[in-house]
Design an enzyme around this catalytic site. Sequence first.
Site, short mmCIF file in Angstrom:
data_model
loop_
_atom_site.label_atom_id
_atom_site.label_comp_id
_atom_site.label_asym_id
_atom_site.label_seq_id
_atom_site.Cartn_x
_atom_site.Cartn_y
_atom_site.Cartn_z
N LYS A 1 -1.36 2.68 12.63
CA LYS A 1 -1.83 2.86 13.70
C LYS A 1 -1.77 1.36 14.39
CE LYS A 1 -4.38 -0.70 12.22
NZ LYS A 1 -4.21 -2.01 12.58
N ARG B 1 0.73 -0.98 0.17
CA ARG B 1 -0.23 0.03 0.04
C ARG B 1 0.82 1.22 0.00
NH1 ARG B 1 -5.56 -0.46 1.47
NH2 ARG B 1 -5.42 1.68 0.08
#
Length: 332
Positions: free
Chosen positions: A105, A15
């Site tokens: 995260k 990504r």
Amino acid sequence: MKIGIICPSEIAHRRFLPALKKDSSFEFVGLGISSAEENNGKTVPGQKEKATEMIEAYGGKIFSSYRELISSTEIEAVYIPLPPALHYKWAYEALKYGKHVLIEKPSTTLLKDTDSLINLAEEKQLALHENYMFVFHKQIDEINTILQSGEIGEIRLYRISFGFPMRAINDFRYNKKLGGGALIDAGGYTLKLAAMLLGKEANITTAQSNYLKQFEVDMYGSATLVNNEGVTAQVSFGMDNNYKCELEVWGSKGTLYTNRILTAPVGYIPEISINKNNVIENRKLSEDDSFYNSLQYFKKCILDVDVRNQSYKNIHNQAKLVEDFKRLSGDF
């Protein structure tokens, strides 16, 4: 902006690098692999091969340790996709060396550590951005527009569910020392979306963590959040679950439902259904690249002090929600 990656992780390859390639204002310099000293005296199997594959596809070079990368004068910003328990150490070190930090995260596993990062970033006037990338997908704004239009009436209840089947037993998510656990991994998504929908007054009123005998980390859980107007969000999450990634908004005139609210990949066209008295209408929303958009926000954090300060607040608020969950569930 010259940027490097700590750790040749799967998300960095799948990504981050494709998103980075779309933006000529960033230059990918290379990635760091952990030295034996940085990994309790052990070499990580296969990391050199993964790093080589990424370099062959996207250019750059391999740094022989994390510290070599973050201390390099060639690097101005660092992307950190390590397991959660390692975020604080290496983000703090990167900030100490004057690097802007984009961190996967959660920012850290403890509120006090997150606030420590924020304080250091603020002191050094550096960007710190936590990569909850779903926030930046167009479907969020499009759904909010529908809700604010009053089409489904006054909101009575939000339901958010995110969970997935058991992964490989050696996955870091099931390792307490690496910051594993369902709350840290999947639960953070549900809490963040609930707070976005309820507004800044959202508070957790109930929280439950659940364990399975053969695992040292929480495996699933749930919570209730309520804002000052009494609107409620029920969230549930897990990592030994049938796959769900759902948002349901129950209004006085109708119900809105969608099933890829947190994980829409590039090229995927999200779809919602609106049910009014058993008359169902399906609508397509916009496809988007949420990782690219998150990267653009990171760039704004670097360039704009107001955006940077808002990012600090967002990161603190998210860490506080997770800490509140732990306190209410007795899971400290």
